[in-house]
Design an enzyme around this catalytic site. Sequence first.
Site, PDB file in Angstrom:
ATOM      1  N   ASP A   8     -26.631  50.168-107.968  1.00  0.00           N
ATOM      2  CA  ASP A   8     -25.609  48.982-108.771  1.00  0.00           C
ATOM      3  C   ASP A   8     -24.307  48.851-110.077  1.00  0.00           C
ATOM      4  OD1 ASP A   8     -27.784  48.121-106.993  1.00  0.00           O
ATOM      5  OD2 ASP A   8     -27.792  45.847-107.583  1.00  0.00           O
ATOM      6  N   GLU A  39     -22.451  44.408-106.490  1.00  0.00           N
ATOM      7  CA  GLU A  39     -22.708  43.484-106.868  1.00  0.00           C
ATOM      8  C   GLU A  39     -22.538  42.922-108.032  1.00  0.00           C
ATOM      9  OE1 GLU A  39     -26.517  41.869-106.074  1.00  0.00           O
ATOM     10  OE2 GLU A  39     -27.645  43.037-107.104  1.00  0.00           O
ATOM     11  N   ASN A  40     -22.874  43.488-108.855  1.00  0.00           N
ATOM     12  CA  ASN A  40     -23.184  43.321-110.093  1.00  0.00           C
ATOM     13  C   ASN A  40     -21.634  43.824-111.149  1.00  0.00           C
ATOM     14  OD1 ASN A  40     -26.261  44.376-109.855  1.00  0.00           O
ATOM     15  ND2 ASN A  40     -25.865  41.916-110.622  1.00  0.00           N
ATOM     16  N   HIS A  68     -26.356  38.959-105.435  1.00  0.00           N
ATOM     17  CA  HIS A  68     -25.517  38.410-106.262  1.00  0.00           C
ATOM     18  C   HIS A  68     -23.816  37.858-105.612  1.00  0.00           C
ATOM     19  CE1 HIS A  68     -28.059  37.877-110.134  1.00  0.00           C
ATOM     20  NE2 HIS A  68     -27.723  39.333-110.038  1.00  0.00           N
ATOM     21  N   HIS A 151     -30.974  46.087 -99.567  1.00  0.00           N
ATOM     22  CA  HIS A 151     -30.873  45.643-101.206  1.00  0.00           C
ATOM     23  C   HIS A 151     -31.807  44.986-101.389  1.00  0.00           C
ATOM     24  CE1 HIS A 151     -28.988  44.252-105.051  1.00  0.00           C
ATOM     25  NE2 HIS A 151     -29.636  43.056-104.517  1.00  0.00           N
ATOM     26  N   HIS A 176     -31.067  47.193-106.029  1.00  0.00           N
ATOM     27  CA  HIS A 176     -30.838  45.710-106.369  1.00  0.00           C
ATOM     28  C   HIS A 176     -32.248  45.597-107.609  1.00  0.00           C
ATOM     29  CE1 HIS A 176     -32.105  41.464-107.025  1.00  0.00           C
ATOM     30  NE2 HIS A 176     -33.484  42.076-106.557  1.00  0.00           N
ATOM     31  N   HIS A 178     -32.386  47.432-110.127  1.00  0.00           N
ATOM     32  CA  HIS A 178     -32.178  48.405-111.475  1.00  0.00           C
ATOM     33  C   HIS A 178     -32.259  49.100-111.652  1.00  0.00           C
ATOM     34  CE1 HIS A 178     -28.480  45.179-111.756  1.00  0.00           C
ATOM     35  NE2 HIS A 178     -29.572  45.407-110.060  1.00  0.00           N
TER      36      HIS A 178
HETATM   37 FE   LIG Z   1     -29.035  42.100-106.411  1.00  0.00          FE
HETATM   38 FE   LIG Z   2     -28.171  44.469-108.594  1.00  0.00          FE
END
Ligand SMILES: [Fe+2]
Ligand SMILES: [Fe+2]
Length: 259
Positions: A8, A39-40, A68, A151, A176, A178
Amino acid sequence: MNLLFIGDIVGQPGRRAVKELLPGLRRQHQLDVVIANGENSAGGSGITVNTAAEIFAAGVDVITSGDHLWDQKEVMELLANEPRFVRPLNYPSGTPGHGSYVFQPQDKAKLCVLNLQGRTFMPALENPFHAALAEVKRLQQFTRTIFVDFHAEATSEKVALARMLDGEVAAVVGTHTHVQTADEQIFPGGTAFLCDAGFTGPHESVIGREIEPIVQRFLTGMPQRFDVAKERVLLQGVVVQIDEITSRATRIQRISQPL
Ligand SMILES: [Fe+2]
Ligand SMILES: [Fe+2]
């Protein structure tokens, strides 16, 4: 075939790490393909047309996503018009976008990227296990070299899905949480696995965000503004080497490189 998957990408620091570190990693690992979870990538929440363009321009071939997905309205444009942007497959039918992407890297065999999302401690989607079985069968008409970004939050769900797909896909890598795990391995059927790739962004943080507001949130339960942190930027992910003839993984190595 040498594939780099980037965990991510969080905000501007994460995008900068990809831009600045990818050329060196490409040389060092003789990379043929780069996939990244985005996604981030827009201010820590969601993805926009511009942040996606920046990530592609840095040398990423395919961008995956996760829960996200909907944080930025502009994602609708990516879902409608960008085949290289993949969202979790197991959203209900009728959701815009697509969950997999088949492409041919230069001078290499075809490769599929499949994105799925878990259901344990996460919003309820369609069953990712059933979705994976059906989609992998369909994708195998094109190639057996399939990379899965799962994820998901729960380690058990990630291990179980990867075990189910052992021998059917080249790699299953989780995203997901992190937080990068240290369980990289190749299963008996030839599928490479890592429970979580970690995240690319500022690690002097709580999973990418400034520390103090998150601590306050846990102390008081009151909503806080969660800005993206700044310090100790790392590019995290995993390099997988895949035999193009057998579509089995032959090597897996975690990456955690400072900017
Ligand atoms: Fe996520
Ligand atoms: Fe994420």
